[in-house]
Structures are given as structure tokens and as C-alpha cells.
Design a protein around this motif. Structure first.
Motif, PDB file in Angstrom:
ATOM      1  N   GLY A  90      45.889   3.523  55.668  1.00 28.16           N
ATOM      2  CA  GLY A  90      46.579   4.137  56.797  1.00 28.16           C
ATOM      3  C   GLY A  90      48.071   3.897  56.883  1.00 28.16           C
ATOM      4  O   GLY A  90      48.707   4.381  57.820  1.00 28.16           O
ATOM      5  N   CYS A  91      48.654   3.166  55.957  1.00 30.37           N
ATOM      6  CA  CYS A  91      50.104   2.962  56.001  1.00 30.37           C
ATOM      7  C   CYS A  91      50.814   4.250  55.624  1.00 30.37           C
ATOM      8  O   CYS A  91      50.380   4.972  54.729  1.00 30.37           O
ATOM      9  N   PHE A  92      51.907   4.526  56.278  1.00 28.27           N
ATOM     10  CA  PHE A  92      52.699   5.713  55.985  1.00 28.27           C
ATOM     11  C   PHE A  92      53.393   5.571  54.635  1.00 28.27           C
ATOM     12  O   PHE A  92      53.509   6.524  53.876  1.00 28.27           O
ATOM     13  N   ALA A  93      53.882   4.383  54.337  1.00 29.99           N
ATOM     14  CA  ALA A  93      54.595   4.152  53.086  1.00 29.99           C
ATOM     15  C   ALA A  93      54.498   2.683  52.697  1.00 29.99           C
ATOM     16  O   ALA A  93      54.350   1.817  53.549  1.00 29.99           O
ATOM     17  N   VAL A  94      54.600   2.441  51.415  1.00 32.12           N
ATOM     18  CA  VAL A  94      54.716   1.091  50.886  1.00 32.12           C
ATOM     19  C   VAL A  94      55.944   1.116  49.981  1.00 32.12           C
ATOM     20  O   VAL A  94      56.011   1.891  49.035  1.00 32.12           O
ATOM     21  N   ILE A  95      56.925   0.289  50.314  1.00 32.15           N
ATOM     22  CA  ILE A  95      58.209   0.291  49.631  1.00 32.15           C
ATOM     23  C   ILE A  95      58.433  -1.068  48.963  1.00 32.15           C
ATOM     24  O   ILE A  95      58.214  -2.104  49.575  1.00 32.15           O
ATOM     25  N   CYS A  96      58.902  -1.035  47.741  1.00 34.88           N
ATOM     26  CA  CYS A  96      59.265  -2.268  47.045  1.00 34.88           C
ATOM     27  C   CYS A  96      60.637  -2.712  47.554  1.00 34.88           C
ATOM     28  O   CYS A  96      61.599  -1.944  47.515  1.00 34.88           O
ATOM     29  N   LYS A  97      60.726  -3.942  48.052  1.00 39.36           N
ATOM     30  CA  LYS A  97      61.982  -4.442  48.624  1.00 39.36           C
ATOM     31  C   LYS A  97      63.134  -4.439  47.633  1.00 39.36           C
ATOM     32  O   LYS A  97      64.286  -4.285  48.026  1.00 39.36           O
TER      33      LYS A  97
END
Length: 127
Positions: free
Chosen positions: A97-104
Motif C-alpha cells: 500500500g505504499c505510494f512510493a519507495v525511494i532510495c535515500k
């Protein structure tokens, strides 16, 4: 629009707050842990809110948290993760359900594109 940031990385949070305040002039609330107060804030903000969550907070079960967010949080969740766990967890977090997963390590520009996508009503964001 409201942005809620949960992270223990003060330098990252301060930089993010300054930049978002200049670009969006939005209300920003920050927490260093997932607490009852943070949960209450997530329940109360409504569907125009964006959560920026750092995946490096010790003791947080992110699968359980993403399930809770999917049920209880009306806004968009953006999880910021480290490069060593991004490939392993990115797709799974989005299925939860996360909208996005971003690598820091991709920096603010990737985070900014995800925020803009959420504001524009897109269904999900992949960078």
C-alpha cells in the motif's frame, strides 16, 4: 497540504523541511519515532497528506506499519530506504500500500518527484 515526516536523521529532516517549506509552503510535522502521538496525527490529517517515512528507525516492523497505513492512513505514504535494502523491499512495500519507495541515496530530487506525483493524483510512483 500536510506533510508528516518520521525519521531520526536530523540533518536529513532539517534539510527536507527547509526545502519543502520553500517549495510548497505546507504544514510539516516531524516525529523521530512511531508513537501514539504520530499515529494520532496520521489518523487526523486526511487524504491530502503525504507521509515521508525513513526506513532506518530501529524497532519498527515496516510490513506491519505499511499494513496499518493502508487501513488507517488516507494520504500517500512514501518510504525512504537505504540502498542496500531498496531492491529487496521496494516492490513488496508498494504491494503493501505504499505510494512510493525511494532510495535515500538518490537525493531530494527523487523524493520531490514522488511528492509531486502524489499531489497530482497519480496511483503510485517508481523512480
Amino acid at each position: 497540504m500536510n506533510i508528516i515526516i518520521i525519521s531520526r536523521d536530523r540533518l536529513w529532516v532539517d534539510s527536507l523541511c527547509i526545502t519543502l517549506d520553500l517549495l510548497l509552503e505546507c504544514e510539516i510535522t516531524c516525529f523521530t519515532q512511531v508513537t501514539a502521538l504520530a499515529e494520532r496525527a496520521l489518523l487526523e490529517v486526511g487524504n491530502s497528506a503525504i507521509l515521508l517515512m525513513d526506513s532506518a528507525i530501529p524497532g519498527v516492523d515496516y510490513w506491519e506499519l505499511s499494513d496499518w497505513l493502508n487501513i488507517n492512513f488516507e494520504g500517500n505514504s512514501i518510504i525512504l530506504t537505504s540502498s542496500h535494502s531498496y531492491n529487496i523491499h521496494g516492490a513488496r512495500m508498494m504491494r503493501h500500500g505504499c505510494f512510493a519507495v525511494i532510495c535515500k541515496t538518490k537525493g531530494f530530487s527523487a523524493c520531490w518527484r514522488a511528492i509531486q506525483s502524489a499531489r497530482n493524483g497519480q496511483n503510485y510512483f517508481i523512480d
